[in-house]
Write a protein that holds these residues in place. Sequence first.
Motif, mmCIF file in Angstrom:
data_model
loop_
_atom_site.group_PDB
_atom_site.id
_atom_site.type_symbol
_atom_site.label_atom_id
_atom_site.label_comp_id
_atom_site.label_asym_id
_atom_site.label_seq_id
_atom_site.Cartn_x
_atom_site.Cartn_y
_atom_site.Cartn_z
ATOM 1 N N GLN A 95 0.819 -1.216 0.000
ATOM 2 C CA GLN A 95 0.000 0.000 0.000
ATOM 3 C C GLN A 95 0.847 1.257 0.000
ATOM 4 O O GLN A 95 0.453 2.284 -0.561
ATOM 5 N N PRO A 99 2.667 5.149 -4.223
ATOM 6 C CA PRO A 99 1.267 5.588 -4.126
ATOM 7 C C PRO A 99 0.865 6.539 -5.245
ATOM 8 O O PRO A 99 -0.260 6.464 -5.752
ATOM 9 N N LYS A 102 0.139 4.547 -8.386
ATOM 10 C CA LYS A 102 -1.131 3.823 -8.291
ATOM 11 C C LYS A 102 -2.317 4.751 -8.517
ATOM 12 O O LYS A 102 -3.291 4.390 -9.206
ATOM 13 N N GLU A 103 -2.264 5.950 -7.949
ATOM 14 C CA GLU A 103 -3.367 6.892 -8.131
ATOM 15 C C GLU A 103 -3.468 7.344 -9.588
ATOM 16 O O GLU A 103 -4.571 7.486 -10.137
ATOM 17 N N THR A 126 -3.364 -1.583 -6.438
ATOM 18 C CA THR A 126 -3.655 -0.714 -7.572
ATOM 19 C C THR A 126 -5.139 -0.752 -7.922
ATOM 20 O O THR A 126 -5.745 0.285 -8.226
ATOM 21 N N ALA A 129 -6.997 1.294 -5.495
ATOM 22 C CA ALA A 129 -6.946 2.710 -5.864
ATOM 23 C C ALA A 129 -7.987 3.036 -6.926
ATOM 24 O O ALA A 129 -8.590 4.114 -6.905
ATOM 25 N N ARG A 132 -11.346 3.497 -5.251
ATOM 26 C CA ARG A 132 -11.456 4.829 -4.640
ATOM 27 C C ARG A 132 -11.696 5.896 -5.703
ATOM 28 O O ARG A 132 -12.441 6.860 -5.483
#
Length: 280
Positions: A95, A99, A102-103, A126, A129, A132
């Motif tokens: 995680q 990051p 991944k976003e 991933t 993400a 989200r």
Amino acid sequence: MHRSESGPGDRVASVPHEAGKGDHVFADERQARIAEHVSVRGRARIGELAEIFGVTEPTVRKDLSALQEKGLLKRTHGGALAIHPNVDRELAGRQTANPAAKEAIARACLGILHDGDSVFLDSGTTVAALARAIAGDGRGLRLSVLTSSLGVALSLADIRNVDCVLLGGQVRRVDGSLVGPLALENLQRFTFSAAFLGVSGFSELGVSVGSLAEAAIKEAVIERARRVVVPMDQSKVGATDFARICDLEQVDVVVMDETSAAVRELCAGYDIELIAAADE
């Protein structure tokens, strides 16, 4: 095309070099390209490398020995294997890795989705993400989502326009994903416009993950999806993990944070659409 002579200065017109440099520079450039080729594809044979780079097999052997001494690959009897760090099995570690990448990948994946799609969202950081990103998407896409991830289900549970169904099965403590016979049986009730699969290895050897149970779920999903999408960062390219999921021919789309010429060539060779998040 092969040349009759061998040595670090071997060249062909298809491998561009800058005039005026010494032969050692040509060898350095070639070795860098060989290292990238092996890293992206996971493995390569000596004859293949000799043909690609227009040099003799003895020259390739010297190059591979030099690259092994630098720790950039592993020599084998007939070629070379990529060297990749051990795959992180702990969810907390994964995680916190890359990051921003991944976003960016998640945002690029949103462009693949259409109103009314039926989607499978796999386990993996991933793909989490992406869940989200769907939850925060201002377009308000109406989606039907099946997921094998407890985390994805929680992200989408309160999103009014998303009909989210959690696949039943045995919970894996390491990542909160659902696997096992019950999960495989439940999958037979669904089909998908697109399936987004988390992976830990992507090379010419195929797509792979660290768990046989996890691989079985992903393999069953592929059989029921019209499009198979693999969102991943660069660290997965060229890597191989314990359990193989499928051949590269079964992947339709790859979404990455950044790409390279070698990655583009690999995907083109298997008719895979490659989306670079940095370009979106």
